[in-house]
Motif scaffolding. Structure first.
Motif, PDB file in Angstrom:
ATOM      1  N   VAL A  26      -2.424  -0.296   6.815  1.00  0.00           N
ATOM      2  CA  VAL A  26      -3.111  -1.571   6.606  1.00  0.00           C
ATOM      3  C   VAL A  26      -4.205  -1.796   7.653  1.00  0.00           C
ATOM      4  O   VAL A  26      -3.931  -1.713   8.863  1.00  0.00           O
ATOM      5  CB  VAL A  26      -2.105  -2.743   6.666  1.00  0.00           C
ATOM      6  N   PRO A  27      -5.443  -2.088   7.239  1.00  0.00           N
ATOM      7  CA  PRO A  27      -6.483  -2.450   8.203  1.00  0.00           C
ATOM      8  C   PRO A  27      -6.048  -3.644   9.051  1.00  0.00           C
ATOM      9  O   PRO A  27      -5.459  -4.601   8.544  1.00  0.00           O
ATOM     10  CB  PRO A  27      -7.689  -2.803   7.317  1.00  0.00           C
ATOM     11  N   VAL A  28      -6.347  -3.590  10.336  1.00  0.00           N
ATOM     12  CA  VAL A  28      -5.894  -4.628  11.273  1.00  0.00           C
ATOM     13  C   VAL A  28      -6.383  -6.008  10.872  1.00  0.00           C
ATOM     14  O   VAL A  28      -5.686  -7.012  11.089  1.00  0.00           O
ATOM     15  CB  VAL A  28      -6.370  -4.276  12.700  1.00  0.00           C
ATOM     16  N   VAL A  29      -7.570  -6.098  10.268  1.00  0.00           N
ATOM     17  CA  VAL A  29      -8.130  -7.419   9.954  1.00  0.00           C
ATOM     18  C   VAL A  29      -7.384  -8.120   8.827  1.00  0.00           C
ATOM     19  O   VAL A  29      -7.449  -9.350   8.707  1.00  0.00           O
ATOM     20  CB  VAL A  29      -9.629  -7.318   9.587  1.00  0.00           C
TER      21      VAL A  29
ATOM     22  N   SER B 293       0.818  -1.214   0.000  1.00  0.00           N
ATOM     23  CA  SER B 293       0.000   0.000   0.000  1.00  0.00           C
ATOM     24  C   SER B 293       0.852   1.264   0.000  1.00  0.00           C
ATOM     25  O   SER B 293       0.406   2.319  -0.482  1.00  0.00           O
ATOM     26  CB  SER B 293      -0.945   0.005   1.202  1.00  0.00           C
ATOM     27  N   SER B 294       2.081   1.184   0.528  1.00  0.00           N
ATOM     28  CA  SER B 294       2.940   2.371   0.582  1.00  0.00           C
ATOM     29  C   SER B 294       3.801   2.543  -0.658  1.00  0.00           C
ATOM     30  O   SER B 294       4.019   3.667  -1.117  1.00  0.00           O
ATOM     31  CB  SER B 294       3.852   2.294   1.818  1.00  0.00           C
TER      32      SER B 294
ATOM     33  N   ILE C   3      -8.600   0.973  -3.264  1.00  0.00           N
ATOM     34  CA  ILE C   3      -8.645   1.594  -4.584  1.00  0.00           C
ATOM     35  C   ILE C   3      -7.336   1.303  -5.300  1.00  0.00           C
ATOM     36  O   ILE C   3      -6.255   1.600  -4.780  1.00  0.00           O
ATOM     37  CB  ILE C   3      -8.849   3.118  -4.473  1.00  0.00           C
ATOM     38  N   MET C   4      -7.425   0.680  -6.454  1.00  0.00           N
ATOM     39  CA  MET C   4      -6.239   0.372  -7.246  1.00  0.00           C
ATOM     40  C   MET C   4      -5.842   1.590  -8.073  1.00  0.00           C
ATOM     41  O   MET C   4      -6.698   2.251  -8.660  1.00  0.00           O
ATOM     42  CB  MET C   4      -6.501  -0.805  -8.183  1.00  0.00           C
TER      43      MET C   4
ATOM     44  N   GLY D 254       0.903  -4.400  -6.673  1.00  0.00           N
ATOM     45  CA  GLY D 254       0.563  -3.218  -7.452  1.00  0.00           C
ATOM     46  C   GLY D 254       0.217  -2.065  -6.520  1.00  0.00           C
ATOM     47  O   GLY D 254       0.075  -2.245  -5.313  1.00  0.00           O
ATOM     48  N   SER D 255       0.054  -0.878  -7.053  1.00  0.00           N
ATOM     49  CA  SER D 255      -0.221   0.307  -6.242  1.00  0.00           C
ATOM     50  C   SER D 255      -1.705   0.365  -5.865  1.00  0.00           C
ATOM     51  O   SER D 255      -2.577   0.269  -6.730  1.00  0.00           O
ATOM     52  CB  SER D 255       0.163   1.578  -7.011  1.00  0.00           C
ATOM     53  N   TYR D 256      -1.981   0.528  -4.584  1.00  0.00           N
ATOM     54  CA  TYR D 256      -3.357   0.601  -4.111  1.00  0.00           C
ATOM     55  C   TYR D 256      -3.390   1.339  -2.775  1.00  0.00           C
ATOM     56  O   TYR D 256      -2.375   1.479  -2.089  1.00  0.00           O
ATOM     57  CB  TYR D 256      -3.966  -0.793  -3.953  1.00  0.00           C
ATOM     58  N   THR D 257      -4.575   1.775  -2.400  1.00  0.00           N
ATOM     59  CA  THR D 257      -4.773   2.487  -1.133  1.00  0.00           C
ATOM     60  C   THR D 257      -6.015   1.945  -0.453  1.00  0.00           C
ATOM     61  O   THR D 257      -7.085   1.865  -1.068  1.00  0.00           O
ATOM     62  CB  THR D 257      -4.957   3.999  -1.380  1.00  0.00           C
TER      63      THR D 257
END
Length: 280
Positions: free
Chosen positions: A99-102, A77-78, A166-167, A84-87
């Protein structure tokens, strides 16, 4: 000791709760239900791993899955590594870093389930214990493939229905998703499982309680539940048939291996013919 003795019952209760949450998610997705299903699935798999592998191997598996899963997702994510690039959006709840904990919890759960499935397919038992290097590499690769089979349907659903992330590149070759993501899933899950297998060379799996057929059904049921969810609710529609075959083939072959593992040894030997009896 009392808690250990209650492991089967605890695991079944958690499995029932997870299936109920799956049904509730089918009526309408919410962040609370997504977090609940991830946490319950994680705890259920941890309890199952303690029962099938032993407390210390299960803890090793959890630590490897969570830490490596989080590190890979943080780098992804970073910096766009692996997937790939995503947020990530706020859909999956609180985060640790980006990153979401789950998400790290799910890395352990899916790798553990796939580990059991892969062993049932090849060795007709939930764990092959300490293995030669070549076997560890092959089985880790098979496990990674079972994990990635789940992701074939999960990724498009998470992006286009839940909008969980979001990619940056939206015109990839997999329903708009980048194919690089599946390389990342293979690499990260392979690394987690291979490192776990290396820990077994120092301390082999040692179940604290006898394991019978019902206990091994827990990881199979979780994988099957996810498959059914994708078959009925997968998006786009093409994903539904893909999920049936991609997840159904390893699930069915693992079920056959499970049945063979439970079959008494005497029943697997061909009956002696009259001629053989006379010769004896």
């Amino acid at each position: 000791m009392k808690a250990i003795a209650q492991l089967p019952r605890i695991t079944y209760v958690l499995l029932a709760a997870l299936l109920i949450i799956f049904l509730a998610r089918g009526q309408g997705e919410t962040t609370v239900l997504l977090i609940a299903s991830s946490v319950v699935m994680f705890v259920c798999c941890w309890a199952s791993a303690i029962h099938l592998l032993g407390a210390r191997p299960a803890l090793h598996f959890v630590l490897l899955g969570v830490t490596m899963g989080w590190a890979a997702e943080q780098l992804g994510s970073s910096y766009g590594w692996f997937f790939g690039s995503y947020t990530y959006t706020a859909v999956l709840g609180p985060r640790l870093g980006d990153v979401p904990v789950v998400i790290p919890l799910m890395w352990f759960a899916l790798c553990y389930i796939a580990y059991v499935i892969a062993n049932l397919i090849v060795w007709q038992k939930p764990s092959d214990g300490v293995a030669p290097l070549g076997q560890m590499l092959a089985m880790s690769l098979l496990t990674a493939m079972v994990v990635t089979a789940y992701d074939l349907g999960a990724d498009p659903y998470m992006v286009y229905v839940l909008k969980a992330w979001i990619m940056a590149k939206t015109d990839g070759w997999w329903f708009g998703e980048t194919v690089q993501g599946f390389f990342g899933w293979m690499l990260v899950s392979f690394t987690i499982v291979f490192c776990f297998r290396l820990t077994l060379t120092r301390r082999p799996a040692a179940p604290p309680l006898p394991v019978n057929r019902h206990h091994v059904l827990v990881p199979l049921t979780i994988y099957g539940g996810n498959m059914v969810f994708q078959v009925f609710l997968g998006y786009p529609v093409e994903i539904r048939s893909i999920a049936f075959f991609a997840m159904g083939i390893p699930l069915l072959t693992a079920a056959c291996g499970y049945q063979r593992w439970e079959q008494p040894a005497a029943a697997t030997e061909p009956a002696a013919t009259p001629l053989a009896k006379e010769a004896a």
